[in-house]
Motif scaffolding. Structure first.
Motif, PDB file in Angstrom:
ATOM      1  N   GLY A  20      -6.862 -13.413  -8.742  1.00  0.00           N
ATOM      2  CA  GLY A  20      -6.072 -12.887  -7.631  1.00  0.00           C
ATOM      3  C   GLY A  20      -5.584 -11.461  -7.798  1.00  0.00           C
ATOM      4  N   LEU A  79      -1.339  -6.328  -8.836  1.00  0.00           N
ATOM      5  CA  LEU A  79      -1.203  -7.546  -8.041  1.00  0.00           C
ATOM      6  C   LEU A  79      -0.387  -7.222  -6.781  1.00  0.00           C
ATOM      7  CD1 LEU A  79      -1.891 -10.599  -8.003  1.00  0.00           C
ATOM      8  CD2 LEU A  79       0.358 -11.022  -8.991  1.00  0.00           C
ATOM      9  N   TYR A  81       1.887  -7.347  -3.511  1.00  0.00           N
ATOM     10  CA  TYR A  81       3.034  -8.144  -3.068  1.00  0.00           C
ATOM     11  C   TYR A  81       3.466  -7.799  -1.645  1.00  0.00           C
ATOM     12  CZ  TYR A  81       6.129  -4.142  -4.199  1.00  0.00           C
ATOM     13  OH  TYR A  81       6.740  -2.909  -4.254  1.00  0.00           O
ATOM     14  N   TYR A 103       8.276 -11.953 -10.055  1.00  0.00           N
ATOM     15  CA  TYR A 103       6.912 -11.564 -10.432  1.00  0.00           C
ATOM     16  C   TYR A 103       6.622 -11.713 -11.920  1.00  0.00           C
ATOM     17  CZ  TYR A 103       9.072  -7.083 -11.838  1.00  0.00           C
ATOM     18  OH  TYR A 103       9.846  -6.117 -12.436  1.00  0.00           O
ATOM     19  N   VAL A 106       5.087 -15.140 -12.366  1.00  0.00           N
ATOM     20  CA  VAL A 106       3.793 -15.281 -11.684  1.00  0.00           C
ATOM     21  C   VAL A 106       2.698 -14.536 -12.451  1.00  0.00           C
ATOM     22  CG1 VAL A 106       2.536 -14.887  -9.523  1.00  0.00           C
ATOM     23  CG2 VAL A 106       4.970 -15.477  -9.451  1.00  0.00           C
ATOM     24  N   ILE A 107       2.987 -13.284 -12.808  1.00  0.00           N
ATOM     25  CA  ILE A 107       1.958 -12.456 -13.456  1.00  0.00           C
ATOM     26  C   ILE A 107       1.728 -12.896 -14.904  1.00  0.00           C
ATOM     27  CG2 ILE A 107       1.253 -10.109 -14.068  1.00  0.00           C
ATOM     28  CD1 ILE A 107       2.909  -9.094 -11.739  1.00  0.00           C
ATOM     29  N   LYS A 110      -0.781 -15.568 -15.062  1.00  0.00           N
ATOM     30  CA  LYS A 110      -2.140 -15.084 -14.792  1.00  0.00           C
ATOM     31  C   LYS A 110      -2.697 -14.326 -16.005  1.00  0.00           C
ATOM     32  CE  LYS A 110      -1.554 -14.546  -9.750  1.00  0.00           C
ATOM     33  NZ  LYS A 110      -2.567 -15.492  -9.249  1.00  0.00           N
ATOM     34  N   TYR A 165       2.391  -2.980  -4.986  1.00  0.00           N
ATOM     35  CA  TYR A 165       1.782  -3.907  -5.946  1.00  0.00           C
ATOM     36  C   TYR A 165       2.499  -3.813  -7.285  1.00  0.00           C
ATOM     37  CZ  TYR A 165      -0.697   0.550  -6.511  1.00  0.00           C
ATOM     38  OH  TYR A 165      -0.999   1.888  -6.630  1.00  0.00           O
ATOM     39  N   HIS A 255      -0.365  -9.800   1.004  1.00  0.00           N
ATOM     40  CA  HIS A 255      -0.853 -10.486  -0.201  1.00  0.00           C
ATOM     41  C   HIS A 255      -1.320 -11.900   0.149  1.00  0.00           C
ATOM     42  CE1 HIS A 255       2.590 -13.216  -0.448  1.00  0.00           C
ATOM     43  NE2 HIS A 255       3.363 -12.197  -0.149  1.00  0.00           N
ATOM     44  N   ASN A 256      -2.016 -12.527  -0.789  1.00  0.00           N
ATOM     45  CA  ASN A 256      -2.419 -13.931  -0.565  1.00  0.00           C
ATOM     46  C   ASN A 256      -1.932 -14.814  -1.715  1.00  0.00           C
ATOM     47  OD1 ASN A 256      -4.094 -13.058  -2.559  1.00  0.00           O
ATOM     48  ND2 ASN A 256      -6.002 -13.210  -1.394  1.00  0.00           N
ATOM     49  N   GLU A 257      -0.766 -14.452  -2.267  1.00  0.00           N
ATOM     50  CA  GLU A 257      -0.160 -15.231  -3.353  1.00  0.00           C
ATOM     51  C   GLU A 257       0.997 -16.061  -2.783  1.00  0.00           C
ATOM     52  OE1 GLU A 257       0.880 -17.264  -5.939  1.00  0.00           O
ATOM     53  OE2 GLU A 257      -0.583 -15.919  -6.902  1.00  0.00           O
ATOM     54  N   PHE A 260       4.663 -15.573  -3.735  1.00  0.00           N
ATOM     55  CA  PHE A 260       5.400 -14.384  -3.294  1.00  0.00           C
ATOM     56  C   PHE A 260       5.962 -14.522  -1.873  1.00  0.00           C
ATOM     57  CE2 PHE A 260       2.823 -11.436  -6.327  1.00  0.00           C
ATOM     58  CZ  PHE A 260       3.668 -11.792  -7.377  1.00  0.00           C
TER      59      PHE A 260
END
Length: 308
Positions: A20, A79, A81, A103, A106-107, A110, A165, A255-257, A260
């Protein structure tokens, strides 16, 4: 073993995309020669205000080989946001990066997954993940890795993408094919400098952190200076002004997370409701948000300052 820097770089970038990340760039780990005098000068002029931690680990900030022994490559990742929806017009504002889950969590997850993938696919690699949580000059590394250029507002800017981002790094002891830096595309534009209510962008490419609305609303622990009343433009946590006015952010896409995505109530609350904010509502809306950093008392202080 470890004899194909080009192929390794390709598979790492492909996996980063699958996880992602918006983009991934690679640079050689080593001393950041150009950044050293800039950082020294910035600190000497006390532009970090009360952020004393910025003075710590000066050498490590400039040289990742002092952070990760034997490191050879810095893998920089972006990434997105940028939110689908923003707060209502008649609301006190929080920075878009804090709408959803913090974040850092989340990060970090990943990055751990990406590092594990590298170990599985390539071999016994030693490395560390960094998300704004250690002395790493992430914008400098991202620029060196070709992911954008550092703009006049001191944010990393990218053509067709903008700047909304997060930046993160994996510093690893693996030789990888590196990317080239891109050129500056700010041109004659001074939109960010002209728009900053507290004149925190003291000259192109230099931000006095101690004058920034984000600094006052997040980092400063004491009462806010009365001399700045009326200058915060309704920002109660962070500030996006210099990004909102940047022409490159016209290209920002949502975004597509899912993590978030904001708490639904965050987009509904108006100024009156914020003024009546209770500890229970604060805990519910910002349960996993970066806003918790300023704590309930800190947010109430900011709201009092905006209300008066």
């Amino acid at each position: 073993m470890f004899d194909n820097p080009s192929r390794y770089a390709q598979i790492i970038k492909a996996e980063a995309k699958r996880l992602g990340f918006m983009s991934c760039g690679i640079s050689r780990a080593g001393f950041l020669e150009e950044e050293a005098p800039r950082l020294e000068n910035w600190l000497a002029k006390n532009m970090h205000g009360e952020m004393q931690y910025m003075e710590n680990h000066f050498d490590k900030r400039l040289d990742p080989t002092k952070l990760v022994e034997g490191s050879k490559s810095v893998i920089s990742l972006l990434l997105n946001y940028f939110p689908q929806e923003t707060q209502r017009e008649d609301s006190y504002k929080i920075s878009k990066y804090a709408y959803g889950t913090d974040y850092h969590f989340v990060i970090k997850d990943k990055l751990k997954e990406l590092l594990q993938f590298m170990k599985n696919e390539i071999g016994d690699i030693d490395g560390r993940a960094f998300v704004d949580s250690a002395p790493v000059l992430d914008k400098a590394w991202a620029a060196k890795s070709g992911l954008g250029w550092i703009g006049k507002n001191s944010n990393l800017l990218t053509k067709q993408v903008g700047s909304f981002y997060f930046i993160a790094e994996l510093i690893v002891d693996l030789e990888l094919e590196t990317d080239s830096a891109v050129t500056d595309h700010c041109g004659n534009c001074t939109a960010c400098i002209d728009a900053c209510p507290t004149q925190a962008i003291v000259e192109p490419y230099k931000v006095d952190g101690s004058k920034c609305i984000s600094y006052f609303t997040i980092e400063l622990k004491e009462e806010l200076p009365g001399s700045l009343k009326g200058q915060f433009d309704d920002w109660m946590f962070g500030c996006d002004i210099c990004q909102d006015v940047c022409p490159w952010n016209k290209f920002s896409k949502p975004h597509n997370e899912p993590l978030f995505n904001p708490h639904p109530e965050l987009l509904e609350i108006d100024k009156k409701a914020w003024q009546e904010l209770t500890k229970e509502t604060f805990d519910e809306i910002f349960q996993k948000s970066a806003v918790k950093r300023t704590k309930f008392e800190g947010l109430k202080r900011n709201l009092r300052f905006l209300e008066e």
